[in-house]
Design a protein around this motif. Structure first.
Motif, PDB file in Angstrom:
ATOM      1  N   VAL A   1      -2.178   0.388   2.411  1.00 36.73           N
ATOM      2  CA  VAL A   1      -2.133   0.394   3.864  1.00 36.73           C
ATOM      3  C   VAL A   1      -3.496  -0.045   4.414  1.00 36.73           C
ATOM      4  N   ILE A   2      -3.491  -0.605   5.609  1.00 33.99           N
ATOM      5  CA  ILE A   2      -4.730  -0.893   6.334  1.00 33.99           C
ATOM      6  C   ILE A   2      -4.779   0.066   7.519  1.00 33.99           C
ATOM      7  N   ILE A   3      -5.918   0.711   7.696  1.00 35.74           N
ATOM      8  CA  ILE A   3      -6.092   1.576   8.865  1.00 35.74           C
ATOM      9  C   ILE A   3      -7.062   0.874   9.798  1.00 35.74           C
ATOM     10  N   CYS A   4      -6.597   0.625  11.007  1.00 36.47           N
ATOM     11  CA  CYS A   4      -7.390  -0.134  11.961  1.00 36.47           C
ATOM     12  C   CYS A   4      -7.652   0.711  13.198  1.00 36.47           C
ATOM     13  N   PHE A   5      -8.937   0.920  13.531  1.00 33.84           N
ATOM     14  CA  PHE A   5      -9.304   1.647  14.735  1.00 33.84           C
ATOM     15  C   PHE A   5      -9.389   0.651  15.880  1.00 33.84           C
ATOM     16  N   THR A   6      -8.664   0.894  16.951  1.00 28.23           N
ATOM     17  CA  THR A   6      -8.641  -0.062  18.049  1.00 28.23           C
ATOM     18  C   THR A   6      -8.435   0.634  19.380  1.00 28.23           C
ATOM     19  N   SER A   7      -8.904   0.014  20.438  1.00 33.81           N
ATOM     20  CA  SER A   7      -8.596   0.528  21.776  1.00 33.81           C
ATOM     21  C   SER A   7      -7.651  -0.431  22.489  1.00 33.81           C
ATOM     22  N   SER A   8      -7.339  -1.563  21.806  1.00 34.08           N
ATOM     23  CA  SER A   8      -6.449  -2.558  22.418  1.00 34.08           C
ATOM     24  C   SER A   8      -5.072  -2.560  21.785  1.00 34.08           C
ATOM     25  N   GLY A   9      -4.947  -1.960  20.581  1.00 28.81           N
ATOM     26  CA  GLY A   9      -3.649  -1.932  19.906  1.00 28.81           C
ATOM     27  C   GLY A   9      -3.324  -3.197  19.156  1.00 28.81           C
ATOM     28  N   ARG A  10      -4.249  -4.162  19.069  1.00 27.91           N
ATOM     29  CA  ARG A  10      -3.955  -5.436  18.398  1.00 27.91           C
ATOM     30  C   ARG A  10      -4.548  -5.470  16.997  1.00 27.91           C
TER      31      ARG A  10
ATOM     32  N   ALA B   1       1.487  12.074   4.773  1.00 19.85           N
ATOM     33  CA  ALA B   1       2.702  12.771   5.199  1.00 19.85           C
ATOM     34  C   ALA B   1       3.861  11.797   5.368  1.00 19.85           C
ATOM     35  N   ALA B   2       3.518  10.565   5.784  1.00 18.63           N
ATOM     36  CA  ALA B   2       4.546   9.541   6.002  1.00 18.63           C
ATOM     37  C   ALA B   2       5.045   8.941   4.693  1.00 18.63           C
ATOM     38  N   GLY B   3       4.280   9.147   3.617  1.00 20.81           N
ATOM     39  CA  GLY B   3       4.689   8.617   2.323  1.00 20.81           C
ATOM     40  C   GLY B   3       4.194   7.209   2.056  1.00 20.81           C
ATOM     41  N   VAL B   4       3.335   6.668   2.945  1.00 22.12           N
ATOM     42  CA  VAL B   4       2.809   5.314   2.709  1.00 22.12           C
ATOM     43  C   VAL B   4       1.502   5.343   1.923  1.00 22.12           C
ATOM     44  N   ILE B   5       0.863   6.514   1.868  1.00 21.52           N
ATOM     45  CA  ILE B   5      -0.380   6.644   1.097  1.00 21.52           C
ATOM     46  C   ILE B   5      -0.204   7.777   0.093  1.00 21.52           C
ATOM     47  N   LYS B   6      -0.593   7.518  -1.178  1.00 24.53           N
ATOM     48  CA  LYS B   6      -0.524   8.573  -2.185  1.00 24.53           C
ATOM     49  C   LYS B   6      -1.812   8.575  -3.018  1.00 24.53           C
ATOM     50  N   SER B   7      -1.947   9.530  -3.907  1.00 25.83           N
ATOM     51  CA  SER B   7      -3.150   9.670  -4.736  1.00 25.83           C
ATOM     52  C   SER B   7      -3.465   8.377  -5.476  1.00 25.83           C
ATOM     53  N   HIS B   8      -4.757   8.036  -5.555  1.00 25.17           N
ATOM     54  CA  HIS B   8      -5.291   6.866  -6.262  1.00 25.17           C
ATOM     55  C   HIS B   8      -4.976   5.530  -5.573  1.00 25.17           C
ATOM     56  N   ASP B   9      -4.354   5.594  -4.388  1.00 29.99           N
ATOM     57  CA  ASP B   9      -4.126   4.359  -3.623  1.00 29.99           C
ATOM     58  C   ASP B   9      -5.448   3.858  -3.057  1.00 29.99           C
ATOM     59  N   ARG B  10      -5.480   2.557  -2.833  1.00 28.68           N
ATOM     60  CA  ARG B  10      -6.627   1.981  -2.126  1.00 28.68           C
ATOM     61  C   ARG B  10      -6.229   1.726  -0.675  1.00 28.68           C
ATOM     62  N   VAL B  11      -7.142   2.033   0.209  1.00 28.44           N
ATOM     63  CA  VAL B  11      -6.902   1.883   1.643  1.00 28.44           C
ATOM     64  C   VAL B  11      -8.041   1.068   2.237  1.00 28.44           C
TER      65      VAL B  11
ATOM     66  N   ILE C   1     -13.379  -0.284   1.849  1.00 27.38           N
ATOM     67  CA  ILE C   1     -12.270   0.038   0.950  1.00 27.38           C
ATOM     68  C   ILE C   1     -12.457   1.451   0.433  1.00 27.38           C
ATOM     69  N   ILE C   2     -11.417   2.251   0.567  1.00 27.21           N
ATOM     70  CA  ILE C   2     -11.453   3.651   0.091  1.00 27.21           C
ATOM     71  C   ILE C   2     -10.452   3.800  -1.035  1.00 27.21           C
ATOM     72  N   GLU C   3     -10.853   4.438  -2.142  1.00 31.98           N
ATOM     73  CA  GLU C   3      -9.923   4.773  -3.222  1.00 31.98           C
ATOM     74  C   GLU C   3      -9.694   6.264  -3.169  1.00 31.98           C
TER      75      GLU C   3
END
Length: 494
Positions: A385-394, A465-475, A489-491
């Motif tokens: 997954v990519i986590i993007c911080f935004t104030s515009s939603g794009r 909680a959503a099931g898109v991220i699990k242990s040892h995943d890279r984000v 990149i976070i492992e």
């Protein structure tokens, strides 16, 4: 030899086709727009639609009054609270639409080779010989040999509920036509469409004068996005200009199927979706599973059509009659979502990304550069997954879901303070692969590193909680720290 199409290059193992699909929090990356109406306006059914994967609710103002739609909107708000699922609202304006008026609402039988007259005299009673229409300029717009199509609700192409007419002569304000197929028109209102005929109706009627300049005067509504619906040859000829001005495009294939020869519709779909993708603007395709209005399963052709819309680059699938008056609104949304998810698995995202970057060219804008860096990194490390911080939603559109953490901004109009952000979060619900979540308002957009980390933890927890991220995943995380934009990149650990 390298593949140039938007399918994965590796051959698909036939056995893998029979493997059951894994359940996912996000039914599909492609979004589903559901039209709310008689069969889908209760809190219970709307809740079912949201759980099944509807992320945008469409209100069709070409029928019924605003009070009816307001009641449906209140039910939608209640369903959103109940299900805790964000939902955007799409208002479809009346626009330049010619209609046959049937005040008595009695069924009208039309026989092939018989004559019927279209008259602007709305005081007349609709019958098999005479059809009153809401437009007095038709006689000036048509000529002998022109084709006119009449159908109920939307253009279904069903030869029992819609009719083709050929203009034989014009008598004053009346248009005399030969009926080309036998059909029965039932209901109070039928839409009339002149194939490849320019009708001099205003784009905005008095009923729907809420375009950009009007909206800009209405407080927060200035943020409302305006999507252009392309439904005739005129829209095709001016497509590039329309795309430049619009926030997104809806390909109204029902109408296009009347104005274009059937064999040309797919070409326009592919060309238009490609242009939208390269311009970075959402593209919506309509009329994909018409048969599900009355049936629990789509036809094989329809199922393939949904998948091809995804492979062509559609951001969203719009369901009209299927959810508005269809017998199976929830099941339709669920079925379309499953087909989209399967098509996404074989979409050649890497090639798509390279094409987009090449199209944008250099030098890129600051935001485009950050977004493309995040996507490139995510593809390379196979991030979940990519986590993007935004104030515009794009954000950009990669292979994996983008959790768009919309950070509210505190603002004032001198009379009161308010938070912005919900608007932007909802608007991203029509963009493929983008899943918004609202951050705690106590973390302002101009945040410190410490507050960013706490918001990131909330986002990661949400992903787990959503099931898109699990242990040892890279984000891959894309965020702003002070004046700098950072991609990291976070492992994840256990």
């Amino acid at each position: 030899m390298h593949s140039t199409h938007l399918l994965l290059e590796e051959p698909i193992r036939m056995a893998s086709i029979l493997e059951p699909s894994k359940a996912s929090f996000f039914p599909a990356m492609t979004k589903i727009v559901g039209t709310l109406g008689p069969k889908s306006r209760s809190i219970e059914v709307i809740s079912g639609c949201l759980k099944a994967g509807m992320s945008v609710a469409r209100f069709d103002f070409s029928w019924h009054d605003p009070a009816y739609h307001q009641e449906t909107l209140e039910n939608l708000k209640a369903a959103v609270k109940l299900t805790k699922k964000l939902c955007a609202v799409m208002l479809d304006t009346v626009g330049a639409e010619m209609q046959v008026v049937n005040k008595s609402e009695k069924a009208i039988s039309l026989e092939a080779d018989a004559i019927v007259v279209l008259t602007p005299d709305k005081g007349q009673e609709a019958s098999s010989e005479l059809l009153p229409i809401n437009f007095d300029g038709l006689s000036k717009a048509v000529k002998k040999g022109d084709t006119i199509f009449i159908g109920q609700y939307l253009f279904t192409g069903s030869e029992t509920t819609s009719v083709w007419l050929e203009v034989s002569e014009v008598k004053g304000d009346d248009v005399v036509c030969v009926i080309k197929n036998s059909a029965t028109l039932a209901g109070s209102l039928f839409t009339l469409h002149g194939s490849q005929i320019r009708i001099g109706l205003p784009t905005l009627t008095d009923k729907d004068k809420e375009a950009r300049e009007f909206l800009s005067k209405l407080g927060d509504l200035y943020q409302t996005q305006i999507f252009a619906k392309i439904e005739n040859i005129e829209g095709l000829n001016h497509f590039d200009e329309i795309l430049q001005e619009a926030d997104g495009i809806i390909l109204s294939r029902g109408n296009l199927g009347i104005d274009l020869p059937p064999e040309k519709v797919f070409l326009f779909q592919k060309a238009a979706l490609y242009k939208c993708n390269m311009a970075g603007k959402p593209a919506v395709v309509t009329r994909v599973v018409d048969s599900m209005t009355d049936n629990l399963r789509p036809t094989r052709a329809e199922a393939t059509d949904v998948a091809n819309a995804v492979l062509d680059g559609s951001d969203a699938i719009l369901l009209g009659a299927e959810t508005l008056r269809g017998l199976y609104p929830v099941e339709t949304i669920s079925t379309v979502g499953k087909i989209c998810a399967e098509a996404e698995k074989v979409f050649n995202q890497d090639m798509y990304f390279k094409k987009t970057v090449k199209y944008v060219g250099e030098p890129m804008t600051h935001l485009e550069s950050i977004a493309s860096s995040a996507v490139r990194a995510a593809i390379k490390v196979k991030a979940s997954v990519i986590i993007c911080f935004t104030s515009s939603g794009r954000a950009a559109r990669p292979t994996m879901p983008v959790l768009s953490v919309v950070i509210p901004r505190l603002k004032t109009n001198q009379l009161k303070w308010s938070f912005s952000g919900a608007f932007e979060a909802r608007q991203s619900l029509i963009v493929r692969g983008l899943f918004p979540m609202l951050a705690d308002p106590r973390h302002p957009a101009e945040s410190t590193n410490a507050s960013n980390e706490s918001v990131l933890k909330v986002a990661l927890d949400h992903g787990k909680a959503a099931g898109v991220i699990k242990s040892h995943d890279r984000v891959v995380v894309c965020q702003k720290v002070g004046d700098a934009s950072v991609v990291k990149i976070i492992e994840l650990e256990d």
